[in-house]
Design a protein around this motif. Structure first.
Motif, PDB file in Angstrom:
ATOM      1  N   GLN A 190     -31.546 -28.075   8.324  1.00  0.00           N
ATOM      2  CA  GLN A 190     -31.537 -29.217   7.431  1.00  0.00           C
ATOM      3  C   GLN A 190     -32.473 -30.319   7.924  1.00  0.00           C
ATOM      4  O   GLN A 190     -33.145 -30.992   7.134  1.00  0.00           O
ATOM      5  N   ALA A 191     -32.557 -30.478   9.259  1.00  0.00           N
ATOM      6  CA  ALA A 191     -33.482 -31.456   9.826  1.00  0.00           C
ATOM      7  C   ALA A 191     -34.925 -31.061   9.547  1.00  0.00           C
ATOM      8  O   ALA A 191     -35.778 -31.913   9.276  1.00  0.00           O
ATOM      9  N   GLN A 192     -35.196 -29.776   9.579  1.00  0.00           N
ATOM     10  CA  GLN A 192     -36.549 -29.273   9.367  1.00  0.00           C
ATOM     11  C   GLN A 192     -36.964 -29.329   7.901  1.00  0.00           C
ATOM     12  O   GLN A 192     -38.090 -29.715   7.573  1.00  0.00           O
ATOM     13  N   LEU A 193     -36.050 -28.959   6.994  1.00  0.00           N
ATOM     14  CA  LEU A 193     -36.389 -28.838   5.580  1.00  0.00           C
ATOM     15  C   LEU A 193     -36.059 -30.077   4.753  1.00  0.00           C
ATOM     16  O   LEU A 193     -36.640 -30.292   3.702  1.00  0.00           O
ATOM     17  N   GLY A 194     -35.095 -30.858   5.204  1.00  0.00           N
ATOM     18  CA  GLY A 194     -34.705 -32.046   4.447  1.00  0.00           C
ATOM     19  C   GLY A 194     -34.003 -31.750   3.140  1.00  0.00           C
ATOM     20  O   GLY A 194     -34.036 -32.555   2.201  1.00  0.00           O
ATOM     21  N   ASN A 195     -33.346 -30.589   3.043  1.00  0.00           N
ATOM     22  CA  ASN A 195     -32.599 -30.247   1.825  1.00  0.00           C
ATOM     23  C   ASN A 195     -31.434 -31.207   1.601  1.00  0.00           C
ATOM     24  O   ASN A 195     -30.859 -31.732   2.552  1.00  0.00           O
ATOM     25  N   THR A 196     -31.086 -31.383   0.336  1.00  0.00           N
ATOM     26  CA  THR A 196     -29.816 -32.009   0.009  1.00  0.00           C
ATOM     27  C   THR A 196     -28.744 -30.933   0.138  1.00  0.00           C
ATOM     28  O   THR A 196     -28.893 -29.842  -0.395  1.00  0.00           O
ATOM     29  N   VAL A 197     -27.660 -31.221   0.868  1.00  0.00           N
ATOM     30  CA  VAL A 197     -26.617 -30.227   1.114  1.00  0.00           C
ATOM     31  C   VAL A 197     -25.260 -30.788   0.712  1.00  0.00           C
ATOM     32  O   VAL A 197     -24.913 -31.923   1.058  1.00  0.00           O
ATOM     33  N   ILE A 198     -24.508 -29.989  -0.040  1.00  0.00           N
ATOM     34  CA  ILE A 198     -23.102 -30.290  -0.311  1.00  0.00           C
ATOM     35  C   ILE A 198     -22.286 -29.146   0.273  1.00  0.00           C
ATOM     36  O   ILE A 198     -22.506 -27.986  -0.085  1.00  0.00           O
ATOM     37  N   MET A 199     -21.359 -29.460   1.149  1.00  0.00           N
ATOM     38  CA  MET A 199     -20.565 -28.437   1.813  1.00  0.00           C
ATOM     39  C   MET A 199     -19.072 -28.679   1.585  1.00  0.00           C
ATOM     40  O   MET A 199     -18.584 -29.789   1.772  1.00  0.00           O
ATOM     41  N   ILE A 200     -18.379 -27.624   1.204  1.00  0.00           N
ATOM     42  CA  ILE A 200     -16.919 -27.639   1.126  1.00  0.00           C
ATOM     43  C   ILE A 200     -16.370 -27.174   2.468  1.00  0.00           C
ATOM     44  O   ILE A 200     -16.833 -26.172   3.021  1.00  0.00           O
ATOM     45  N   THR A 201     -15.393 -27.884   3.004  1.00  0.00           N
ATOM     46  CA  THR A 201     -14.806 -27.473   4.281  1.00  0.00           C
ATOM     47  C   THR A 201     -13.353 -27.928   4.369  1.00  0.00           C
ATOM     48  O   THR A 201     -12.938 -28.885   3.715  1.00  0.00           O
ATOM     49  N   HIS A 202     -12.586 -27.197   5.188  1.00  0.00           N
ATOM     50  CA  HIS A 202     -11.241 -27.627   5.567  1.00  0.00           C
ATOM     51  C   HIS A 202     -11.256 -28.260   6.955  1.00  0.00           C
ATOM     52  O   HIS A 202     -10.255 -28.823   7.401  1.00  0.00           O
ATOM     53  N   ASP A 203     -12.374 -28.106   7.667  1.00  0.00           N
ATOM     54  CA  ASP A 203     -12.449 -28.425   9.091  1.00  0.00           C
ATOM     55  C   ASP A 203     -12.944 -29.858   9.296  1.00  0.00           C
ATOM     56  O   ASP A 203     -14.100 -30.179   8.987  1.00  0.00           O
ATOM     57  N   VAL A 204     -12.089 -30.705   9.838  1.00  0.00           N
ATOM     58  CA  VAL A 204     -12.429 -32.119  10.031  1.00  0.00           C
ATOM     59  C   VAL A 204     -13.590 -32.279  11.009  1.00  0.00           C
ATOM     60  O   VAL A 204     -14.535 -33.035  10.755  1.00  0.00           O
ATOM     61  N   ASP A 205     -13.536 -31.570  12.132  1.00  0.00           N
ATOM     62  CA  ASP A 205     -14.602 -31.691  13.128  1.00  0.00           C
ATOM     63  C   ASP A 205     -15.943 -31.209  12.574  1.00  0.00           C
ATOM     64  O   ASP A 205     -16.992 -31.793  12.869  1.00  0.00           O
ATOM     65  N   GLU A 206     -15.918 -30.144  11.793  1.00  0.00           N
ATOM     66  CA  GLU A 206     -17.138 -29.643  11.168  1.00  0.00           C
ATOM     67  C   GLU A 206     -17.728 -30.683  10.231  1.00  0.00           C
ATOM     68  O   GLU A 206     -18.954 -30.911  10.214  1.00  0.00           O
ATOM     69  N   ALA A 207     -16.880 -31.320   9.446  1.00  0.00           N
ATOM     70  CA  ALA A 207     -17.342 -32.341   8.504  1.00  0.00           C
ATOM     71  C   ALA A 207     -17.994 -33.510   9.241  1.00  0.00           C
ATOM     72  O   ALA A 207     -19.068 -33.986   8.854  1.00  0.00           O
ATOM     73  N   VAL A 208     -17.366 -33.971  10.318  1.00  0.00           N
ATOM     74  CA  VAL A 208     -17.916 -35.110  11.072  1.00  0.00           C
ATOM     75  C   VAL A 208     -19.221 -34.715  11.758  1.00  0.00           C
ATOM     76  O   VAL A 208     -20.199 -35.472  11.763  1.00  0.00           O
ATOM     77  N   LEU A 209     -19.261 -33.514  12.321  1.00  0.00           N
ATOM     78  CA  LEU A 209     -20.446 -33.046  13.043  1.00  0.00           C
ATOM     79  C   LEU A 209     -21.675 -32.965  12.139  1.00  0.00           C
ATOM     80  O   LEU A 209     -22.774 -33.382  12.524  1.00  0.00           O
ATOM     81  N   LEU A 210     -21.502 -32.448  10.918  1.00  0.00           N
ATOM     82  CA  LEU A 210     -22.643 -32.109  10.082  1.00  0.00           C
ATOM     83  C   LEU A 210     -23.046 -33.186   9.081  1.00  0.00           C
ATOM     84  O   LEU A 210     -24.198 -33.227   8.653  1.00  0.00           O
ATOM     85  N   SER A 211     -22.137 -34.065   8.728  1.00  0.00           N
ATOM     86  CA  SER A 211     -22.321 -34.865   7.510  1.00  0.00           C
ATOM     87  C   SER A 211     -22.912 -36.241   7.728  1.00  0.00           C
ATOM     88  O   SER A 211     -22.743 -36.864   8.781  1.00  0.00           O
ATOM     89  N   ASP A 212     -23.567 -36.735   6.658  1.00  0.00           N
ATOM     90  CA  ASP A 212     -23.923 -38.146   6.542  1.00  0.00           C
ATOM     91  C   ASP A 212     -22.778 -38.915   5.894  1.00  0.00           C
ATOM     92  O   ASP A 212     -22.533 -40.068   6.218  1.00  0.00           O
ATOM     93  N   ARG A 213     -22.106 -38.252   4.949  1.00  0.00           N
ATOM     94  CA  ARG A 213     -20.911 -38.826   4.325  1.00  0.00           C
ATOM     95  C   ARG A 213     -19.877 -37.730   4.116  1.00  0.00           C
ATOM     96  O   ARG A 213     -20.228 -36.568   3.907  1.00  0.00           O
ATOM     97  N   ILE A 214     -18.603 -38.123   4.176  1.00  0.00           N
ATOM     98  CA  ILE A 214     -17.495 -37.197   3.931  1.00  0.00           C
ATOM     99  C   ILE A 214     -16.720 -37.703   2.713  1.00  0.00           C
ATOM    100  O   ILE A 214     -16.227 -38.835   2.705  1.00  0.00           O
TER     101      ILE A 214
END
Length: 304
Positions: A190-214
């Motif tokens: 994502q850093a390389q390509l700059g894609n817009t990403v929407i991710m569904i997750t149950h994992d709180v740590d994953e959401a915080v690690l990857l996201s700009d907004r939750i």
């Protein structure tokens, strides 16, 4: 995060959806509103059955909203399209094709008549290399691990050069170590390509690690956006180093507080008829099954 002068790159506007039941329409989502900037990584989190995957499927064009709609760069979304690529939790690869051939399907759909055979071959190999699968590009899905299958699925999605990458719990079925490796790979890509990403997750740590907004969803029925949390952690992110930082702890606590203190799951609150109505609409019933078939048929038909 890559910012844009176009604040409405992706607009989810007043989206509601009803599903039929023997007792009448059941409202699964109610007036969901969300603006996403170009290059932003947004996670949607909530309890099982809150409509997370339903939101994603509407953005993908797989479901049609009863009210409201999706606008991408000024155009309304009504059906699936290559500008919105989906990666499901259960890999969506065609089992009789190699990793290379699975990615080739997507490339032919988007670039047939636009790239030469040599250019398409180079592009397929580039995307498999991007997800560290170039060493196994000629293996079929039954010859590679679950994590490798997901890497191929991500490569296939990226090969379409989508404006928006949609991830429906893409790492949910993987072991912890494989999941961590794929999370790191996703941050690099994502850093390389700059894609817009929407991710569904149950994992709180994953959401915080990857996201700009939750985006935190309230419980259904009539689920909607409860709160939106800004994650102000610098990139690139190192999971070990940042896990003890005040901002990481703040974000993690805020999500946990929303999920388990303010919106604790009330299992008895949804009538049986309503639960049946959403059985094919959200993540508890493995919603990706029918949608995987639909998307794969589209790919095969377009590549023929």
């Amino acid at each position: 995060m890559t910012t844009s002068n176009h604040p409405d790159h992706l607009l989810i506007s007043h989206v509601s959806i009803d599903f039929p039941t023997p007792k009448g329409p059941f409202r699964a989502l109610d007036k969901v509103d969300l603006r996403i900037e170009k290059g932003e990584f947004v996670s949607i989190i909530g309890h099982s059955g809150c409509g997370k995957s339903t939101v994603l499927n509407i953005v993908a064009g797989l479901y049609k909203a009863t009210e409201g709609g999706i606008i991408l760069d000024g155009k309304e979304v009504n059906e699936p399209g290559p500008e919105r690529a989906v990666v499901f939790q259960n890999h969506s690869l065609l089992p009789w094709l190699s990793a290379y051939e699975n990615v080739e399907l997507a490339v032919k759909q988007v670039f047939k008549g636009k790239k030469s055979k040599a250019e398409m071959k180079e592009w397929i190999e580039h995307n498999l290399t991007l997800v560290h699968m170039d060493h196994a590009m000629h293996k079929r899905p039954d010859e590679i691990s679950g994590g490798m299958k997901q890497r191929v699925g991500i490569a296939r999605a990226l090969a379409m050069e989508p404006q928006v990458l949609l991830l429906d719990e893409p790492f949910g079925a993987l072991d912890a170590l494989t999941r961590a490796h794929l999370q790191d790979s996703m941050m690099e890509i994502q850093a390389q390509l700059g894609n817009t990403v929407i991710m569904i997750t149950h994992d709180v740590d994953e959401a915080v690690l990857l996201s700009d907004r939750i985006v935190m969803m309230s419980n259904g029925p009539a689920a909607t956006v409860g709160e939106i949390l800004e994650v102000n952690l610098p990139r690139p992110r190192n999971r070990v180093e940042m896990s003890e930082t005040p901002e990481y702890i703040r974000c993690r606590h805020a999500v946990l507080q929303f999920l388990y203190e303010r919106h604790g799951r009330k299992e008895a609150s949804t009538p049986k008829s309503a639960a049946a109505a959403t059985a094919n609409a959200d993540e508890d019933s493995e919603p990706s099954g029918g949608n995987i078939v639909k998307l794969n048929k589209t790919l095969v038909k377009a590549a023929a």
